[in-house]
Write an enzyme that holds these catalytic residues in place. Sequence first.
Site, mmCIF file in Angstrom:
data_model
loop_
_atom_site.group_PDB
_atom_site.id
_atom_site.type_symbol
_atom_site.label_atom_id
_atom_site.label_comp_id
_atom_site.label_asym_id
_atom_site.label_seq_id
_atom_site.Cartn_x
_atom_site.Cartn_y
_atom_site.Cartn_z
ATOM 1 C CD GLU A 43 -2.834 1.545 2.380
ATOM 2 O OE1 GLU A 43 -3.729 2.387 2.017
ATOM 3 O OE2 GLU A 43 -2.953 0.702 3.239
ATOM 4 C CG ASP A 118 -2.341 15.966 -2.478
ATOM 5 O OD1 ASP A 118 -3.098 16.537 -3.154
ATOM 6 O OD2 ASP A 118 -1.415 16.523 -1.774
ATOM 7 C CE LYS A 122 -4.176 26.064 -4.674
ATOM 8 N NZ LYS A 122 -3.464 27.126 -3.955
ATOM 9 C CG ASP A 154 -11.957 12.666 -2.916
ATOM 10 O OD1 ASP A 154 -10.860 12.489 -3.185
ATOM 11 O OD2 ASP A 154 -12.468 13.706 -2.584
ATOM 12 C CB THR A 190 -10.330 5.059 4.557
ATOM 13 O OG1 THR A 190 -10.566 6.229 3.617
ATOM 14 C CG2 THR A 190 -9.545 4.077 4.120
ATOM 15 C CD GLU A 193 -14.399 4.864 0.540
ATOM 16 O OE1 GLU A 193 -15.253 4.169 -0.005
ATOM 17 O OE2 GLU A 193 -13.395 4.122 0.731
#
Length: 215
Positions: A43, A118, A122, A154, A190, A193
């Site tokens: 992970e 992440d 921008k 997401d 998570t 989430e």
Amino acid sequence: MGRRLKYDMPGPDWRRSLEEIKEKGWRELFEALPGESPTLVVEMGFGRGEFLLDQATRRQECAFIGIDYSSKRVLKFARRLARTEVFNIRLVEVTAENFVRTGLGDGCVDEFWINFPDPWPKARHARRRLLKSSFVAQLRRLLRPGGVVFAATDSPQYAAEIDLVLGEERGLENRYSSGWAHDVPGRMQTAYEKTWRAEGRTMYFFAYRRPEESE
């Protein structure tokens, strides 16, 4: 005032260095696991560690490596892990790019999990996104035939980019009929989430497999 970071280890310390993995090989880090080559799951960016801990608890025959570039997150999860009886996780403080470039040999990973990296929303920061073509090519190199890259985001903009990058990697096949799934039955949510779902955000899940017959 924030809490002072605690450094004592209340049990086994499952942290390992990248240099140790390179010197000994990943299998030597899991001497207690049966078999010559157990399933290896990596992970990348485990955050609070709840997803990694859930996976390792339910799949005790598998070897799990959790990597994160944050020394604070690695330390905090190591202390949490030390209080459990889980023995099949090793933690490494390293960037994902350095890990895939030098940490493992070709064709040894069964699963890569990249949960909500992440998105760098921008435009001027988009180049910092993890899932780029060069990085995906490294993941494919490290996968065993039949191995899978799992990813989640997401961000609809990042989802479109992930879909493009994974879809263009010739050595990977999409396990979903469309580019992604919005829900995966049985998958642990998570804490982040759950918060995002409560805010009404849509989730995007990816699963790309290296074919069994690939070289």
